[in-house]
Write an enzyme that holds these catalytic residues in place. Structure first.
Site, PDB file in Angstrom:
ATOM      1  N   ARG A  92       0.828  -1.206   0.000  1.00 21.02           N
ATOM      2  CA  ARG A  92       0.000   0.000   0.000  1.00 21.02           C
ATOM      3  C   ARG A  92       0.861   1.254   0.000  1.00 21.02           C
ATOM      4  O   ARG A  92       0.602   2.199  -0.717  1.00 21.02           O
ATOM      5  CB  ARG A  92      -0.928  -0.032   1.230  1.00 21.02           C
ATOM      6  CG  ARG A  92      -1.864   1.146   1.338  1.00 21.02           C
ATOM      7  CD  ARG A  92      -2.746   1.062   2.585  1.00 21.02           C
ATOM      8  NE  ARG A  92      -3.678  -0.025   2.534  1.00 21.02           N
ATOM      9  CZ  ARG A  92      -3.663  -1.099   3.313  1.00 21.02           C
ATOM     10  NH1 ARG A  92      -2.727  -1.226   4.238  1.00 21.02           N
ATOM     11  NH2 ARG A  92      -4.549  -2.050   3.202  1.00 21.02           N
ATOM     12  N   TYR A  93       1.893   1.282   0.823  1.00 23.89           N
ATOM     13  CA  TYR A  93       2.802   2.427   0.915  1.00 23.89           C
ATOM     14  C   TYR A  93       4.088   2.064   0.175  1.00 23.89           C
ATOM     15  O   TYR A  93       4.482   0.894   0.148  1.00 23.89           O
ATOM     16  CB  TYR A  93       3.154   2.716   2.378  1.00 23.89           C
ATOM     17  CG  TYR A  93       1.950   2.964   3.261  1.00 23.89           C
ATOM     18  CD1 TYR A  93       1.325   4.207   3.277  1.00 23.89           C
ATOM     19  CD2 TYR A  93       1.436   1.962   4.068  1.00 23.89           C
ATOM     20  CE1 TYR A  93       0.227   4.444   4.090  1.00 23.89           C
ATOM     21  CE2 TYR A  93       0.335   2.188   4.884  1.00 23.89           C
ATOM     22  CZ  TYR A  93      -0.261   3.430   4.894  1.00 23.89           C
ATOM     23  OH  TYR A  93      -1.351   3.657   5.696  1.00 23.89           O
ATOM     24  N   ARG A  96       7.033   0.003   2.317  1.00 25.68           N
ATOM     25  CA  ARG A  96       6.782  -1.167   3.164  1.00 25.68           C
ATOM     26  C   ARG A  96       5.679  -2.026   2.570  1.00 25.68           C
ATOM     27  O   ARG A  96       4.831  -1.506   1.826  1.00 25.68           O
ATOM     28  CB  ARG A  96       6.445  -0.741   4.597  1.00 25.68           C
ATOM     29  CG  ARG A  96       5.111  -0.080   4.792  1.00 25.68           C
ATOM     30  CD  ARG A  96       5.154   0.961   5.904  1.00 25.68           C
ATOM     31  NE  ARG A  96       5.387   2.256   5.308  1.00 25.68           N
ATOM     32  CZ  ARG A  96       4.705   3.371   5.626  1.00 25.68           C
ATOM     33  NH1 ARG A  96       3.832   3.354   6.600  1.00 25.68           N
ATOM     34  NH2 ARG A  96       4.923   4.506   5.017  1.00 25.68           N
ATOM     35  N   CYS A 105      -4.873 -17.579  13.914  1.00 20.24           N
ATOM     36  CA  CYS A 105      -4.565 -16.805  15.116  1.00 20.24           C
ATOM     37  C   CYS A 105      -4.808 -17.686  16.343  1.00 20.24           C
ATOM     38  O   CYS A 105      -5.548 -18.669  16.278  1.00 20.24           O
ATOM     39  CB  CYS A 105      -5.460 -15.574  15.222  1.00 20.24           C
ATOM     40  SG  CYS A 105      -5.348 -14.462  13.820  1.00 20.24           S
ATOM     41  N   CYS A 109     -10.435 -12.217  17.567  1.00 21.48           N
ATOM     42  CA  CYS A 109     -10.928 -11.030  18.253  1.00 21.48           C
ATOM     43  C   CYS A 109     -12.217 -10.597  17.576  1.00 21.48           C
ATOM     44  O   CYS A 109     -12.292 -10.537  16.346  1.00 21.48           O
ATOM     45  CB  CYS A 109      -9.888  -9.925  18.175  1.00 21.48           C
ATOM     46  SG  CYS A 109      -8.247 -10.503  18.689  1.00 21.48           S
ATOM     47  N   CYS A 112     -11.998  -7.659  14.939  1.00 19.38           N
ATOM     48  CA  CYS A 112     -10.872  -7.673  13.987  1.00 19.38           C
ATOM     49  C   CYS A 112     -11.308  -7.199  12.599  1.00 19.38           C
ATOM     50  O   CYS A 112     -12.311  -7.651  12.074  1.00 19.38           O
ATOM     51  CB  CYS A 112     -10.316  -9.085  13.886  1.00 19.38           C
ATOM     52  SG  CYS A 112      -9.009  -9.222  12.649  1.00 19.38           S
ATOM     53  N   ARG A 114      -9.854  -7.926   9.964  1.00 18.96           N
ATOM     54  CA  ARG A 114      -9.640  -9.032   9.017  1.00 18.96           C
ATOM     55  C   ARG A 114     -10.503 -10.233   9.385  1.00 18.96           C
ATOM     56  O   ARG A 114     -10.199 -11.369   9.021  1.00 18.96           O
ATOM     57  CB  ARG A 114      -8.164  -9.446   8.985  1.00 18.96           C
ATOM     58  CG  ARG A 114      -7.244  -8.367   8.467  1.00 18.96           C
ATOM     59  CD  ARG A 114      -5.923  -8.931   7.948  1.00 18.96           C
ATOM     60  NE  ARG A 114      -5.136  -7.852   7.392  1.00 18.96           N
ATOM     61  CZ  ARG A 114      -4.146  -7.226   8.031  1.00 18.96           C
ATOM     62  NH1 ARG A 114      -3.806  -7.607   9.245  1.00 18.96           N
ATOM     63  NH2 ARG A 114      -3.493  -6.242   7.451  1.00 18.96           N
ATOM     64  N   ASP A 272     -12.085   0.032  13.212  1.00 16.30           N
ATOM     65  CA  ASP A 272     -12.398  -0.019  11.778  1.00 16.30           C
ATOM     66  C   ASP A 272     -13.853  -0.396  11.555  1.00 16.30           C
ATOM     67  O   ASP A 272     -14.525  -0.921  12.443  1.00 16.30           O
ATOM     68  CB  ASP A 272     -11.479  -1.037  11.097  1.00 16.30           C
ATOM     69  CG  ASP A 272     -10.042  -0.580  11.138  1.00 16.30           C
ATOM     70  OD1 ASP A 272      -9.745   0.446  10.520  1.00 16.30           O
ATOM     71  OD2 ASP A 272      -9.223  -1.243  11.814  1.00 16.30           O
ATOM     72  N   ASP A 309      -7.468   4.397  10.063  1.00 19.95           N
ATOM     73  CA  ASP A 309      -7.216   3.807   8.754  1.00 19.95           C
ATOM     74  C   ASP A 309      -8.378   4.226   7.868  1.00 19.95           C
ATOM     75  O   ASP A 309      -9.522   3.802   8.117  1.00 19.95           O
ATOM     76  CB  ASP A 309      -7.158   2.268   8.870  1.00 19.95           C
ATOM     77  CG  ASP A 309      -5.819   1.743   8.446  1.00 19.95           C
ATOM     78  OD1 ASP A 309      -5.376   2.106   7.345  1.00 19.95           O
ATOM     79  OD2 ASP A 309      -5.218   0.964   9.217  1.00 19.95           O
ATOM     80  N   LYS A 316      -3.332   5.408   6.598  1.00 25.80           N
ATOM     81  CA  LYS A 316      -3.540   5.649   8.029  1.00 25.80           C
ATOM     82  C   LYS A 316      -3.112   7.087   8.321  1.00 25.80           C
ATOM     83  O   LYS A 316      -2.037   7.490   7.875  1.00 25.80           O
ATOM     84  CB  LYS A 316      -2.645   4.652   8.781  1.00 25.80           C
ATOM     85  CG  LYS A 316      -3.017   4.400  10.193  1.00 25.80           C
ATOM     86  CD  LYS A 316      -2.015   3.448  10.829  1.00 25.80           C
ATOM     87  CE  LYS A 316      -2.224   2.003  10.453  1.00 25.80           C
ATOM     88  NZ  LYS A 316      -1.118   1.410   9.751  1.00 25.80           N
TER      89      LYS A 316
END
Ligand code: SF4
Length: 347
Positions: A92-93, A96, A105, A109, A112, A114, A272, A309, A316
């Protein structure tokens, strides 16, 4: 002579039935929670099952309110898929890229972003990782690779070591970062073998996802100390969540506890727009008021950056309270931590 074996780790709860057997969900909610379970994976690690604090349990126990979908909610709130040059990598950037080495996981959560993709088993296939490495060689602007959710530290030290060895062969990659909940939710996985794998030529930074001081159990503290001794710089990220930590005092306790564990609070995320998470969300103005309250009472190194975000994968940005406004006469009005205004004139 009897061989000494470490005691078996108690089982995680991975179903509504298991949570009900433990008395952690209301029998009256059974049908609704089973509907939640078909949409979003359930898993609570034994370590988190053992923490009774409501602010911790609310993060992991399914809730019938997850069935309430709101029009503004998105399947991919931060646009992972919109920036995917090869499978397993989000770019995205410019400098990175995010590596999705696994979708597994140790906990799932409830908030989350995702939540619609995590839960699959298995790691990134070898052939896909070959394509990631090839992309990184062709894209020297990428200097940092971020291993993120699923939880990368759910992989074995051997597998992680093999991936890091290959990343070290890409000369333009200068830094690796891990985003993980493992030191908190499954601290026993932070073994000496893992610490050895992370202690290498290529700098490895670790960003711990932690939302409440009660998650920092003595075992979590020992895991963080092990990482710290391996020379891994430790940062944290926290999601601001109603019913978990959306009070200045609760966050102050968390950030002070992190500093005691040698972890620098790094990001406080505005929640989010993930599907079925409306009951966790608060307004940006409420988040700013909490950050403003922390400004005057918490040491600077304990202050994270409050970020949003932008939905759709637009990046972000800091959204904390503003302390500076033009006075209309060529100077500035600056707000101090107590809310008083002061005039400041540039050169
Ligand atoms: S990716 Fe992180 S936030 Fe999402 S379920 Fe896994 S551990 Fe929780």
């Amino acid at each position: 002579m009897t061989a000494h074996r470490p005691p078996a780790r108690p089982a995680a709860a991975t179903s509504i039935q298991a949570l009900q057997d433990l008395g952690l969900t209301a029998p009256a909610d059974r049908a609704a929670l089973e509907a939640v379970e078909t949409a979003f994976r359930v898993r609570v690690s034994p370590e988190m099952l053992a923490v009774a604090a409501p602010g911790v349990q609310a993060q992991f126990l399914p809730d019938p309110r997850e069935l309430q979908l709101r029009p503004e909610e998105l399947a991919d709130p931060i646009g992972d898929d919109a920036h995917r040059p090869v499978p397993g990598l989000t770019h995205r950037y410019p400098d990175r890229a995010i590596l999705h080495a696994t979708q597994t996981c140790e906990v799932y959560c409830r908030f989350c972003f995702r939540r619609e993709t995590v839960g699959e088993t298995g790691t990134l296939a070898e052939a896909e990782f070959d394509r990631v490495i090839a992309y990184l060689r062709e894209t020297p602007a990428v200097r940092e690779v971020i291993f993120t959710g699923g939880d990368p530290l759910s992989l074995s030290p051997r597998r992680l070591g093999a991936m890091l060895d290959r990343l070290e062969t890409v000369e333009t990659v200068e830094l690796v970062r891990f985003h993980t909940r493992v030191p908190v939710v499954a601290p026993g996985k932070v073994t000496e073998a893992l610490a050895e794998v992370l202690d290498r030529r290529l700098p490895v930074w670790l960003v711990l996802h932690v939302n409440h001081a009660e998650e920092l159990t003595p075992a979590a503290g020992a895991a963080l100390r092990r990482l710290n001794r391996a020379g891994v710089p430790l940062l944290s990220q926290t999601v601001l969540l109603k019913g978990v930590n959306a009070e200045a005092g609760v966050l102050e306790d968390l950030f002070r506890a992190l500093l005691r564990h040698r972890v620098k609070p790094y990001y406080l995320h505005h929640p989010d727009l993930a599907k079925g998470t409306g009951h966790f969300r608060l307004t940006l103005a409420e988040g700013q008021a909490i950050m403003a309250a922390l400004r005057g009472r918490l040491t600077g190194i304990g202050q994270p950056l409050y970020v949003l975000d932008i939905p759709g994968g637009h990046g972000k940005v800091p959204v904390g309270p503003g302390y500076l406004q033009p006075d209309g006469a060529g100077a500035w009005l600056v707000t101090d931590p107590q809310g008083r205004l002061h005039s400041y004139r540039d050169l």
